[in-house]
Design a protein around this motif. Structure first.
Motif, short mmCIF file in Angstrom:
data_model
loop_
_atom_site.label_atom_id
_atom_site.label_comp_id
_atom_site.label_asym_id
_atom_site.label_seq_id
_atom_site.Cartn_x
_atom_site.Cartn_y
_atom_site.Cartn_z
N PHE A 115 0.86 -1.18 0.00
CA PHE A 115 0.00 0.00 0.00
C PHE A 115 0.90 1.22 0.00
CE2 PHE A 115 0.44 -1.81 4.25
CZ PHE A 115 1.04 -0.78 4.95
N GLU A 116 0.37 2.36 -0.50
CA GLU A 116 1.18 3.57 -0.59
C GLU A 116 1.51 4.12 0.79
OE1 GLU A 116 0.07 6.53 -3.44
OE2 GLU A 116 -0.76 5.01 -4.77
N THR A 117 0.48 4.37 1.58
CA THR A 117 0.66 4.86 2.95
C THR A 117 -0.33 4.14 3.86
OG1 THR A 117 -0.96 6.65 2.75
CG2 THR A 117 1.31 7.17 2.11
N LYS A 118 -0.03 4.15 5.15
CA LYS A 118 -0.97 3.55 6.10
C LYS A 118 -2.30 4.30 6.08
CE LYS A 118 2.12 1.32 9.37
NZ LYS A 118 2.49 1.15 10.77
N GLU A 119 -2.24 5.61 5.91
CA GLU A 119 -3.46 6.41 5.87
C GLU A 119 -4.33 6.03 4.68
OE1 GLU A 119 -0.34 7.75 6.19
OE2 GLU A 119 -0.45 8.23 8.32
N ASP A 120 -3.70 5.78 3.54
CA ASP A 120 -4.42 5.36 2.34
C ASP A 120 -5.11 4.02 2.56
OD1 ASP A 120 -5.13 5.50 -0.51
OD2 ASP A 120 -3.66 3.88 -0.76
N MET A 121 -4.39 3.09 3.15
CA MET A 121 -4.96 1.77 3.42
C MET A 121 -6.07 1.87 4.45
SD MET A 121 -4.69 -1.26 2.29
CE MET A 121 -5.83 -2.58 2.71
N GLN A 122 -5.89 2.71 5.45
CA GLN A 122 -6.92 2.92 6.47
C GLN A 122 -8.20 3.43 5.83
OE1 GLN A 122 -6.81 2.50 10.09
NE2 GLN A 122 -8.98 2.68 9.66
N GLN A 123 -8.09 4.36 4.88
CA GLN A 123 -9.27 4.88 4.19
C GLN A 123 -9.99 3.77 3.43
OE1 GLN A 123 -7.68 8.21 1.91
NE2 GLN A 123 -8.96 9.57 3.13
N LYS A 124 -9.22 2.91 2.80
CA LYS A 124 -9.84 1.80 2.06
C LYS A 124 -10.58 0.87 3.01
CE LYS A 124 -6.73 2.00 -1.77
NZ LYS A 124 -5.44 1.73 -2.28
N LEU A 125 -9.97 0.59 4.16
CA LEU A 125 -10.65 -0.26 5.13
C LEU A 125 -11.94 0.39 5.62
CD1 LEU A 125 -7.60 -1.54 7.23
CD2 LEU A 125 -8.85 -2.77 5.44
N ASP A 126 -11.89 1.71 5.85
CA ASP A 126 -13.09 2.45 6.28
C ASP A 126 -14.21 2.31 5.25
OD1 ASP A 126 -11.63 3.28 8.49
OD2 ASP A 126 -11.33 5.32 7.74
#
Length: 51
Positions: free
Chosen positions: A17-28
């Motif tokens: 994943f690019e960033t943890k924040e990006d992956m977190q948004q996808k999980l949301d």
């Protein structure tokens, strides 16, 4: 287990994943769209934070 959960877990394991924040948004989004359960979401977020 559903494919969305399995796919997300694989992405986190491989750190592809690019960033943890990006992956977190996808999980949301997956949680809001009922693609993963609350329990799966919690597990994936914990896994992501440990990555």
């Amino acid at each position: 287990m559903n494919l969305t959960y399995i796919g997300c877990k694989s992405v986190i394991e491989r750190k592809s994943f690019e960033t943890k924040e990006d992956m977190q948004q996808k999980l949301d989004i997956f949680l809001l769209g009922n693609r993963i359960t609350q329990e799966q979401y919690t597990e994936l977020v914990t896994f992501l934070n440990a990555a």
